[in-house]
Every structure is written in C-alpha cells, then in structure tokens.
Enzyme design. Structure first.
Site, short mmCIF file in Angstrom:
data_model
loop_
_atom_site.label_atom_id
_atom_site.label_comp_id
_atom_site.label_asym_id
_atom_site.label_seq_id
_atom_site.Cartn_x
_atom_site.Cartn_y
_atom_site.Cartn_z
N ASP A 13 0.87 -1.07 0.05
CA ASP A 13 -0.17 0.00 0.02
C ASP A 13 0.76 1.30 -0.10
OD1 ASP A 13 -2.39 -1.27 0.03
OD2 ASP A 13 -2.31 -1.62 2.20
N LYS A 16 2.45 1.77 -5.29
CA LYS A 16 3.23 1.40 -6.31
C LYS A 16 2.43 1.53 -7.66
CE LYS A 16 3.59 -2.66 -4.42
NZ LYS A 16 3.07 -2.45 -3.10
N GLY A 40 -3.15 -4.94 -4.43
CA GLY A 40 -4.39 -4.35 -4.68
C GLY A 40 -3.80 -2.76 -5.13
N HIS A 41 -3.99 -2.68 -6.55
CA HIS A 41 -3.54 -1.47 -6.99
C HIS A 41 -4.65 -0.72 -7.57
CE1 HIS A 41 0.53 -3.47 -7.82
NE2 HIS A 41 0.29 -3.33 -6.55
N GLN A 223 2.57 -6.37 -2.82
CA GLN A 223 2.78 -6.26 -1.46
C GLN A 223 4.12 -5.45 -1.27
OE1 GLN A 223 2.31 -9.93 -2.85
NE2 GLN A 223 0.32 -9.47 -2.61
#
Length: 327
Positions: A13, A16, A40-41, A223
């Site tokens: 988080d 990225k 999660g992007h 991650q």
C-alpha cells in the site's frame, strides 16, 4: 530507460500502482512475477478509476503485459477482473496479456483451506486474505499443483488429482469437512479452461526475445519487502518472495533481469492483518491515515513517523495526545 523493477519497501500500500502506471507508458512490457490476486492497485487515469488485483497495471494503457510463472493464478478471479475492465472500456486480449503456462492455479479447495485454518488459529491468526494464495503455493512446492498448461489436458489429470486429493482430503477431515469433490472440481476447471488457455504460453520466450531486441521491461512487484516470506516479519508475511531478486525466477529470465530497482515508500506505514508493527496509531488519526492510504477494506493498521525522517517505518511516532513519541 532500461529494465526497471518497482517494489514496495514497506508492508504494501505504498502507492506502487501510481508509479507503475506512469512508468508503463514508457515501457514496452509490464510483468507480474510473484503473488496472486492479493495485490491491490488502484489506478486513476483521467476520470476513470481502475482497481486491479491480478492483472499487471500496464494493461490499462494497453502496454503488453505478462503474468509470470511466479504468480499463483485464480482463473475465476482473472475472468472477473477482465470482465470488469471490459465494462470500463478496456479490452484485454491475448495480444495484450500473456500468462505463463506454468503458473499454478488457485482452486476452490485452496480458498476453503485458507479460511478453515484462519478460523481455527485463534490468537495465532496470520490475517490472510482467505483467497487461497498460501495453500496454492504449498501445493506448488509439494509438487501436486494443477497448472495453467494442465487445463488443456484435464482428461489426463488422474495421477495428479490422486496426489492433490490425498493431501487435501486428510486436511479437510481434520476440520470435519467432506473430501474433495473431484467431479465438481474437474467440471469447474473445464468451464474456465476455454477462457484462460488463449492467454497461455511460454512467456519466458517472449521476454527473452524482448530483451534481445532491447525492449524496456517493467517488473511490477506486489505487497512489500516486509511481507517477504524469507525477509519479512515472519510468520506474519505473504507466501511468496516479494524482493527484487525474484524477478528472474518469477518470470523465467536470468538474475540480471531486474535492472534498476525502485523501492516505493510513504511517510507513514500501514499493514493489513496481524503481526508486529512499530509506533502503531490506534486512535482516530491512525484510522484516518489508514483509510487515506488504502481507500479499501479490510481496515489496515497505521504507523506514523516524523516528517522527513529517514527511518520512516520504525522512527518516532507522529506527535499526538494518544500516541506520544517513542524514545
């Protein structure tokens, strides 16, 4: 630019996706090399917001993208994500997306096992996403995984299913669950096979050809390094190696593939799940920081450091009545 690898230097988080999206417009290929759909992007392009969990971030801009062999692939999650992007006007075709034929698959039984173990762990919970990533990596290492290439030969999986079910049936019995329904599993795989197989191929060859032609390859980490299974805050980590050195083994390229390594940090840290966490803010300020950082559930935990500190993740906590600075 030459090859670039973007990784998170904290617990994930870090933002990225924004950096990868910017770099993807300058790259010839974008590659995911580890993890699963636990990434999660969130990308904001113009007035559109795209949420990706499995697909490389370059897919939104039409940059040729690859899911490498180091990724564990949930084929149903892949289909759902592709369909969601189609609704937003982004068409994902085999000309844009390639998937390593040797990717292990995340199966429904992996999701089952992930949830069963978390529920039974009590105070020892890891805080997994319950999406089956860890159990899928276990089956890969245990040499009983069903891989993408196996979808083309489902009628020949008898011996492999024997090994897989012998392992999972014993575990399921311990939790009071029935054995694996082999017929249902094969039926589910046969239904999804036609969707996945057009994307599959020997991506290591595509990457080697691209490197030989001087193409610019962008490796997208998921991650962060503090969640690396070897180098992170074990056992409260993910199930893959998240460090830049994994680019070679996770894509089929050599050890020099990573190129320039770009580690992304933010001025404070957040993490999802259990485990050690320095200078944690358990007050309203922490909730606000965590929400702003991820903009998604589940609720992460927040830790803050003094602005400008070079020891962001373990430095002094931000001054507040509830969270005084630590010595």
């Amino acid at each position: 630019m030459g090859n670039v690898t973007v990784i998170g230097a904290q617990w994930g988080d870090e933002g990225k996706g924004k950096i990868v999206d910017w770099l993807a417009s300058r790259a010839d290929m974008v590659v995911r090399f580890q993890g699963g759909h636990n990434a999660g992007h969130t990308l904001v392009v113009g007035n559109q917001t795209y949420k990706l969990s499995l697909l490389p971030s370059g897919i939104v801009r039409g940059t040729p993208s690859i899911i490498g062999n180091g990724v564990v692939l949930d084929p149903w999650a892949l289909k759902a994500e592709v369909e969601r992007l189609a609704e937003q006007g982004v068409e994902v075709t085999p000309q844009v997306l390639r998937i390593a034929e040797t990717c292990p698959l995340i199966l429904p039984i992996h999701r089952d096992l992930d949830g069963l173990r978390e529920d039974a762990s009590g105070a020892g919970k890891i805080g997994t996403t319950r999406r089956g990533i860890g159990p899928a990596y276990e089956d890969k290492v245990g040499r009983r995984a069903i891989r993408v290439c196996d979808l083309a030969h489902l009628g020949e999986l008898g011996p492999l299913l024997d090994r897989l079910c012998a392992h999972h049936d014993a575990l399921r019995a311990g939790f009071g669950e029935p054995p694996v329904d082999r017929e249902r599993l094969l039926h589910d795989l046969s239904e999804i096979a036609d969707f996945v197989l057009p994307f599959a191929g020997p991506v290591w060859r595509d990457l080697e050809e691209a490197r030989g032609r001087g193409r610019r390859i962008l490796f997208e980490g998921a991650q962060g390094v503090l969640l690396d299974v070897d180098h992170g805050t074990y056992p409260f980590v993910t199930s893959s190696n998240t460090v830049a050195g994994t680019t070679g083994s996770g894509s089929g390229m050599g050890p020099s593939a990573a190129g320039f390594v770009l580690g992304i940090v933010k001025a404070y840290t957040t993490r999802v799940g259990s485990g050690p966490f320095p200078t944690e803010l358990e007050d309203e300020a922490g909730e606000r920081l965590a929400s702003a950082a991820t903009n998604s559930a589940p609720s992460p935990r927040a830790s803050a450091a003094a602005a400008g500190s070079t020891r962001c993740w373990c430095g002094r906590a931000a001054q507040s009545a509830a969270s005084p600075a630590l010595p």
